[in-house]
Write a protein that holds these residues in place. Sequence first.
Motif, PDB file in Angstrom:
ATOM      1  N   ASP A   9       0.845  -1.208   0.000  1.00  0.00           N
ATOM      2  CA  ASP A   9       0.000   0.000   0.000  1.00  0.00           C
ATOM      3  C   ASP A   9       0.874   1.250   0.000  1.00  0.00           C
ATOM      4  N   ALA A  10       1.857   1.236   0.911  1.00  0.00           N
ATOM      5  CA  ALA A  10       2.728   2.410   1.046  1.00  0.00           C
ATOM      6  C   ALA A  10       3.480   2.655  -0.253  1.00  0.00           C
ATOM      7  N   LYS A  11       3.963   1.581  -0.850  1.00  0.00           N
ATOM      8  CA  LYS A  11       4.701   1.724  -2.113  1.00  0.00           C
ATOM      9  C   LYS A  11       3.820   2.339  -3.197  1.00  0.00           C
ATOM     10  N   ALA A  12       2.573   1.924  -3.224  1.00  0.00           N
ATOM     11  CA  ALA A  12       1.649   2.471  -4.229  1.00  0.00           C
ATOM     12  C   ALA A  12       1.468   3.970  -4.022  1.00  0.00           C
ATOM     13  N   VAL A  13       1.354   4.373  -2.757  1.00  0.00           N
ATOM     14  CA  VAL A  13       1.195   5.798  -2.461  1.00  0.00           C
ATOM     15  C   VAL A  13       2.448   6.562  -2.903  1.00  0.00           C
ATOM     16  N   ILE A  14       3.610   5.992  -2.586  1.00  0.00           N
ATOM     17  CA  ILE A  14       4.867   6.657  -2.953  1.00  0.00           C
ATOM     18  C   ILE A  14       4.958   6.782  -4.476  1.00  0.00           C
ATOM     19  N   PHE A  60       1.966   6.871   8.233  1.00  0.00           N
ATOM     20  CA  PHE A  60       2.290   8.266   7.905  1.00  0.00           C
ATOM     21  C   PHE A  60       2.395   8.457   6.390  1.00  0.00           C
ATOM     22  N   ILE A  61       2.947   7.434   5.728  1.00  0.00           N
ATOM     23  CA  ILE A  61       3.138   7.538   4.282  1.00  0.00           C
ATOM     24  C   ILE A  61       1.785   7.519   3.567  1.00  0.00           C
ATOM     25  N   ALA A  62       0.937   6.615   4.020  1.00  0.00           N
ATOM     26  CA  ALA A  62      -0.354   6.480   3.355  1.00  0.00           C
ATOM     27  C   ALA A  62      -1.272   7.653   3.665  1.00  0.00           C
ATOM     28  N   LYS A  63      -1.103   8.186   4.863  1.00  0.00           N
ATOM     29  CA  LYS A  63      -2.011   9.251   5.263  1.00  0.00           C
ATOM     30  C   LYS A  63      -1.210  10.306   6.007  1.00  0.00           C
ATOM     31  N   PRO A  64      -0.464  11.107   5.227  1.00  0.00           N
ATOM     32  CA  PRO A  64       0.529  11.984   5.855  1.00  0.00           C
ATOM     33  C   PRO A  64      -0.036  13.178   6.611  1.00  0.00           C
ATOM     34  N   GLU A  65      -1.276  13.546   6.308  1.00  0.00           N
ATOM     35  CA  GLU A  65      -1.735  14.806   6.868  1.00  0.00           C
ATOM     36  C   GLU A  65      -2.379  14.659   8.238  1.00  0.00           C
ATOM     37  N   VAL A  66      -2.156  15.666   9.025  1.00  0.00           N
ATOM     38  CA  VAL A  66      -2.770  15.722  10.340  1.00  0.00           C
ATOM     39  C   VAL A  66      -4.145  16.333  10.160  1.00  0.00           C
ATOM     40  N   GLU A  67      -5.097  15.847  10.929  1.00  0.00           N
ATOM     41  CA  GLU A  67      -6.435  16.406  10.774  1.00  0.00           C
ATOM     42  C   GLU A  67      -6.593  17.729  11.497  1.00  0.00           C
ATOM     43  N   GLY A  68      -7.480  18.543  10.980  1.00  0.00           N
ATOM     44  CA  GLY A  68      -7.832  19.772  11.682  1.00  0.00           C
ATOM     45  C   GLY A  68      -6.967  20.969  11.354  1.00  0.00           C
ATOM     46  N   ILE A  69      -6.037  20.812  10.436  1.00  0.00           N
ATOM     47  CA  ILE A  69      -5.226  21.964  10.026  1.00  0.00           C
ATOM     48  C   ILE A  69      -5.845  22.514   8.734  1.00  0.00           C
TER      49      ILE A  69
END
Lengths: 446, 248
Positions: A9-14, A60-69
Amino acid sequence: MSETITLADAKAVIENQIEELARRNKEPEWMTKIRYRALEAFERAPHNDPVISEEQLLHFIAKPEVEGIPEHIESLEDLPAELKALLDRLGIEEVEQKYVAGLAVQTDTGVIYNQFLQEWAKKGLTVLPTEEAVRRYPDLVKEHFLRLFRVDESKLTAYHTAVWNGGIFLHVKEGLKVPFPLHLFFLIQESALAQAPHIIIIAEPNTEFHLIEGCTAPILVRHSLHLDMTEAYFGENAKGQLTVLQNWPEYVHTRPMTRAKIGKNARFINTTVGLGTGKSNTANPKYWVDENGYVELNGILLGQKDWYVDLGGEMYLQGPGASGINASKAVIMDESTVITRGIITAEAPRTKGHISCDALLLSDKSRMETYPGLVSKVDDAELSHEAAIGKIREEELFYLMSRGLSEEKATQLIVKGFLEPMLKDIPMEFLVEIRKIIELAVSGGM
Amino acid sequence: MLKVENLHVSVDDKEILRGVDLSVGQGEFHVVMGPNGSGKSTLALTLAGHPRYKVTKGTLLFDGESILNLGPDERARKGILLAFQVPPEVEGVKIIEFLQQVLVELKGIDPAEAYDAIVKKAGELWFKEDDLHRYVNVGFSGGERKRLELLQALLIEPKLLILDEPDSGVDVDSLSIISRKIEELNRAGTAVLLITHYGRILEHLDPGTFRVHVMKDGRIVMERGGEFVNEIEERGFQAIFEECGCDE
Ligand SMILES: Nc1ncnc2c1ncn2[C@@H]1O[C@H](COP(=O)(O)OP(=O)(O)OP(=O)(O)O)[C@@H](O)[C@H]1O
Ligand SMILES: [Mg+2]
């Protein structure tokens, strides 16, 4: 962490990100190839982070963003309330506030290229976003990109290399002495890409420069992981200073990777001021020093809350007469842990190395560990270390208070005084703010 | 102004002051003498509010109010200042910045005004402007530290100035400037409680203008006029204690 994310999964995201970067940057093929090689390396590279587990990294790679920003920040009013309040309390100049909020530039990777810098460009000073340097100076970049790291050293180096974006390319032509500090902010990234700026510094022989990276104000990032990489090359007799100011929000893990080759008679002073070190901050910069070269790593660390800070530093004194100093001063509060582990290896005659570590513990639950490493492969190297870990001395506190200063004010003075000798090379405008941040931190106001 | 009654003080559960009585009125000049280890510094530090010196019994009044529960900073704000026998080094804190902050907080003057006042008074005590950019007491010689303590007193102008051996380890010329400055402060209204082993610092004073208290084993056992200093210097404490029957 809700769902499990596999390596595939992570590789696909990268891979998606590589494609997007190649397109967005109109990248030459050779760079995209480097990215793909890194993607392969990612699979087999080891992962050995003291805080972030492999599972967490994949997440972190698959979903790097923090929520609420907020996604777009167009005015200071868009900043989260606490951040805005903190900026106000620090009294940071409006200009810097704007830079911090990314308002002064358009792109994710923008360098504020004012007229002043353009004048100096004619004399041989190049400061460019790394992406642009890849297009404009391919040969120079090829010669210096990923030469001090191996792509498969760890999953983090591989990941960084695959998705790097942003960062600075600094090139100082032979003989040029830049008389003013170059100040570069890390700006807010608006894109959803990973935060992985790549910095290349090339100081040709007989040059001088001072690069200041970052700012004292808290940096608003949308990601949980920040992975910057710096590669610096110092030619014969080049003298350079890199001062990194960090004030990360508490949800960010930062993994700065810095390496430098220091030529004959060259000097490199690398100072890192960790005002807000983020949830965890581990770094192990490496330096290779040639004949009569000199390197200094100064770490100023403010450990707060439950933050984990681990500052290493490896120095290889390879030429005769080379020397290195690894000095850190840490102020540790709350339940924070700070570890320092410098290693100096003397590989040539008449080399000198010194490691020092001073820590001031401000609470019972704060923790400091230090592991100095001295390795000598020759018989006439001078290697030494010293460490002092302690609390504020009652006599000093009483003395200051007996002059009418409250315990809080007296503590602030002592803490600032403790760090003061290390702040010697920092320009005044930052010093004022750094002191303010220390005061706020000591009085629990951060 | 200062009233100490039956003061008992312990450090780490060891009783050091064992019933001290002492009164200092507004603008008065008092001298405390006594053998090494008799408790003079302990008294001074206790008056200034050192947290390790615990009052187990007795009263401590300043301007009619108990100051027993006040911290050192609050006592300073009330007008008590202690010039230390051994002032500690405070690494990284510049004298000028420290004193500016003190004056801003204690006197409410602005930093620029404070700066000028500090430089001016420092000159009177032979400090150059450069010296003021050194760290507090760091690397200062014994005598320099004493002058720096006095500089702080001149700037703060306390109601009560406690001086713990301002004359020990000080050269002849410094001694004369220090003693003149103490008198100057006293004439301007500061009450002085001066701890010393030698009469020299009192040379210029009319013995009729100050009182001498003699401390022994954590108590003040004698109080006399200023001329008693000479007698102590000539005969020593042993002889005097034998004569007065102060030895238990
Ligand atoms: N923090 C401490 N812990 C243990 N004992 C102490 C402490 N402070 C003072 N004392 C003891 O209390 C006694 C009185 O000490 P103090 O410093 O008050 O004497 P002094 O009269 O000022 O002597 P001197 O003339 O030498 O300055 C001494 O026996 C000293 O060792
Ligand atoms: Mg004493």
